[in-house]
Enzyme design. Sequence first.
Site, PDB file in Angstrom:
ATOM      1  N   GLY A 166       9.335 -29.731  24.930  1.00  0.00           N
ATOM      2  CA  GLY A 166       8.793 -30.620  25.957  1.00  0.00           C
ATOM      3  C   GLY A 166       9.627 -30.650  27.222  1.00  0.00           C
ATOM      4  N   GLY A 167      10.337 -29.542  27.464  1.00  0.00           N
ATOM      5  CA  GLY A 167      11.130 -29.455  28.688  1.00  0.00           C
ATOM      6  C   GLY A 167      12.422 -30.269  28.621  1.00  0.00           C
ATOM      7  N   ILE A 205      17.440 -17.469  34.983  1.00  0.00           N
ATOM      8  CA  ILE A 205      16.799 -16.517  35.897  1.00  0.00           C
ATOM      9  C   ILE A 205      15.992 -17.308  36.915  1.00  0.00           C
ATOM     10  CG2 ILE A 205      15.327 -14.461  36.034  1.00  0.00           C
ATOM     11  CD1 ILE A 205      15.852 -14.005  33.078  1.00  0.00           C
ATOM     12  N   LYS A 239       4.421 -28.658  32.123  1.00  0.00           N
ATOM     13  CA  LYS A 239       3.280 -28.028  32.796  1.00  0.00           C
ATOM     14  C   LYS A 239       2.343 -29.068  33.419  1.00  0.00           C
ATOM     15  CE  LYS A 239       3.771 -24.651  29.160  1.00  0.00           C
ATOM     16  NZ  LYS A 239       3.388 -24.312  27.781  1.00  0.00           N
ATOM     17  N   GLU A 277       5.680 -17.798  23.975  1.00  0.00           N
ATOM     18  CA  GLU A 277       5.963 -18.035  25.394  1.00  0.00           C
ATOM     19  C   GLU A 277       6.966 -17.018  25.916  1.00  0.00           C
ATOM     20  OE1 GLU A 277       5.110 -22.773  25.890  1.00  0.00           O
ATOM     21  OE2 GLU A 277       7.206 -22.164  25.842  1.00  0.00           O
ATOM     22  N   ASN A 292       5.349 -21.777  20.103  1.00  0.00           N
ATOM     23  CA  ASN A 292       4.762 -23.104  19.898  1.00  0.00           C
ATOM     24  C   ASN A 292       3.822 -23.014  18.706  1.00  0.00           C
ATOM     25  OD1 ASN A 292       4.643 -23.797  23.417  1.00  0.00           O
ATOM     26  ND2 ASN A 292       6.133 -24.463  21.924  1.00  0.00           N
ATOM     27  N   ARG A 294       1.532 -24.723  17.230  1.00  0.00           N
ATOM     28  CA  ARG A 294       0.484 -25.762  17.212  1.00  0.00           C
ATOM     29  C   ARG A 294      -0.622 -25.359  18.173  1.00  0.00           C
ATOM     30  NH1 ARG A 294       4.487 -27.572  20.955  1.00  0.00           N
ATOM     31  NH2 ARG A 294       3.569 -27.428  23.027  1.00  0.00           N
ATOM     32  N   VAL A 297      -1.990 -28.023  24.549  1.00  0.00           N
ATOM     33  CA  VAL A 297      -2.777 -28.789  25.519  1.00  0.00           C
ATOM     34  C   VAL A 297      -3.677 -27.849  26.327  1.00  0.00           C
ATOM     35  CG1 VAL A 297      -2.572 -30.182  27.624  1.00  0.00           C
ATOM     36  CG2 VAL A 297      -1.009 -30.599  25.718  1.00  0.00           C
ATOM     37  N   ARG A 340      -3.914 -31.143  34.482  1.00  0.00           N
ATOM     38  CA  ARG A 340      -3.583 -32.267  33.594  1.00  0.00           C
ATOM     39  C   ARG A 340      -3.585 -33.538  34.432  1.00  0.00           C
ATOM     40  NH1 ARG A 340       1.045 -30.504  29.267  1.00  0.00           N
ATOM     41  NH2 ARG A 340       0.433 -28.316  29.045  1.00  0.00           N
TER      42      ARG A 340
HETATM   43  P1  ADP Z   1      10.662 -26.243  25.963  1.00  0.00           P
HETATM   44  O1  ADP Z   1      10.716 -25.885  24.517  1.00  0.00           O
HETATM   45  O2  ADP Z   1      11.370 -27.532  26.241  1.00  0.00           O
HETATM   46  O3  ADP Z   1       9.297 -26.171  26.557  1.00  0.00           O
HETATM   47  P2  ADP Z   1      11.328 -23.587  27.038  1.00  0.00           P
HETATM   48  O4  ADP Z   1      12.417 -22.804  26.440  1.00  0.00           O
HETATM   49  O5  ADP Z   1       9.928 -23.215  26.689  1.00  0.00           O
HETATM   50  O6  ADP Z   1      11.571 -25.136  26.703  1.00  0.00           O
HETATM   51  O7  ADP Z   1      11.454 -23.592  28.604  1.00  0.00           O
HETATM   52  C1  ADP Z   1      10.677 -24.456  29.424  1.00  0.00           C
HETATM   53  C2  ADP Z   1      10.732 -24.010  30.878  1.00  0.00           C
HETATM   54  O8  ADP Z   1      12.086 -23.913  31.340  1.00  0.00           O
HETATM   55  C3  ADP Z   1      10.174 -22.609  31.124  1.00  0.00           C
HETATM   56  O9  ADP Z   1       8.789 -22.639  31.290  1.00  0.00           O
HETATM   57  C4  ADP Z   1      10.889 -22.241  32.405  1.00  0.00           C
HETATM   58  O10 ADP Z   1      10.289 -22.883  33.513  1.00  0.00           O
HETATM   59  C5  ADP Z   1      12.264 -22.832  32.220  1.00  0.00           C
HETATM   60  N1  ADP Z   1      13.182 -21.846  31.625  1.00  0.00           N
HETATM   61  C6  ADP Z   1      13.392 -21.623  30.313  1.00  0.00           C
HETATM   62  N2  ADP Z   1      14.298 -20.642  30.104  1.00  0.00           N
HETATM   63  C7  ADP Z   1      14.689 -20.228  31.315  1.00  0.00           C
HETATM   64  C8  ADP Z   1      15.627 -19.229  31.781  1.00  0.00           C
HETATM   65  N3  ADP Z   1      16.336 -18.489  30.945  1.00  0.00           N
HETATM   66  N4  ADP Z   1      15.756 -19.065  33.116  1.00  0.00           N
HETATM   67  C9  ADP Z   1      15.052 -19.833  33.978  1.00  0.00           C
HETATM   68  N5  ADP Z   1      14.174 -20.785  33.613  1.00  0.00           N
HETATM   69  C10 ADP Z   1      13.979 -20.996  32.307  1.00  0.00           C
END
Ligand code: ADP
Length: 458
Positions: A166-167, A205, A239, A277, A292, A294, A297, A340
């Site tokens: 969830g970010g 990145i 998102k 992802e 993910n 599940r 959304v 959303r």
């Molecule tokens: P969560 O499980 O909390 O959703 P994620 O690992 O999927 O976390 O990452 C969520 C968001 O964080 C990604 O969509 C991207 O925007 C940013 N992000 C994740 N990893 C990186 C990375 N290595 N470099 C830059 N941005 C990242």
Amino acid sequence: MKLFKKILIANRGEIALRIIRACKELGIRTVAVFSEADRESLHVKLADEAICIGPANPQQSYLNIPAILSAAEITDAEAIHPGYGFLSENPHFAEACITSGITFIGPTPDNIRIGGDKAKARSILKRKGIPVVPGSDGPINSEEIADKVVKRIGFPVIIKASAGGGGKGMRIVREESEFEQAFHMAQREAFAAFGNGELYIEKYISSIRHIEVQILADSKGNVIHLGERECSIQRRHQKLLEEAPSPALTEKQRKKIGEFAVRAARAIKYRNAGTFEFIVDGEGNIYFIEINTRIQVEHPVTELITGIDIVKEQIKIAAGYELGLKQSDVKINGWAIECRINAEDPERFIPSPGKITFLALPGGPGVRVDTAIYPGYTVPPYYDSMIAKLIVYGKNRQEAIRRMARAIDEFMIDGVKTTIPFHKKLLNNPQFIEGNYNTSFVEEMNSSNLPKEVLQSV
Ligand code: ADP
């Protein structure tokens, strides 16, 4: 093989309705569960049966495993659909369903465990030849290892919680001098939020796009993907708008990312619907980030461009049916966008619960609204602030954008503040219209008029 006669839906809001709709169309009876705060909710009114499982606090209701299993037993439900959030990615819940003789409509407990351990998923898939972002090999257990990794990949880095989601639980570190403190803070935060302080490190990145691939896998080993979704319109890594296909991929990249996802799903013997992802950097390199386990959304955008009902597929797969589709049967047609709509102050993104005093929902060609709100409904403060998903279909991206701009203008709601003004602004932004955006886009777009404290948390 027979489909279930009755399914219990262990969720609320729009996703509970979405599942009830799939069940009704499949001729399956439904049981809703609800908290005391949700007595007047639509999912309670639309299901064939409804059972109160506890007070408003989700710990005592939607996360209360014994109460949900008892509800299933009392009503003779043969299967449970967990939706998203709540218990959907809890392997103990999936296991408890199985030991109670109830089918869990979702992946296996092992799949969920791997998805919930992001450091482990990374190292398993790396070994299977799926590219991952440069970083630690598995979790970081000591400062020396952290030091070594950071020296190898260089700054900036992103510290992530293995159990994160969830970010939440991510921290970007730009310089060595900030690293140690950031690492300890991230550890404490991860422990407080997820009960697990395990961390891993990736190279941070900049200028990336978040692109994910929808997978369907049956219990006979058939795996297909339903194309990608572009989810780079994010705030605080959450998102806000998704589209499918992605305006950023070449046909070659599209094929490659789909193949990576199928290969990854096979590697972990994935079952049911899931999402792999990835991030795609400015040079077009594709890196896996997480799974993910599940229904998501944003699944409707994929449904609109493939014509496949993902929730029905989940139910059929859980009942033991073989996938009725081969990869070559999956045809991507047109363009879909989802906005959303959250009950939030659009400037500050702070929740805005309350009574909906007026509501007129959009309609017309190519418009789908997934929501559980109605005029007079009170949005409770206890749960996620998303109150509706506005999804449109167009024959191409331009038509989809215009249709969304038209539909969101028709969305009239009084009584709560929503993210609608944000979306209106976004849909008029020339860079968005060109498809030229990455995950920093919303912050850049808003930086001129957002209060400072909001920007700092990004
Ligand atoms: P969560 O499980 O909390 O959703 P994620 O690992 O999927 O976390 O990452 C969520 C968001 O964080 C990604 O969509 C991207 O925007 C940013 N992000 C994740 N990893 C990186 C990375 N290595 N470099 C830059 N941005 C990242």
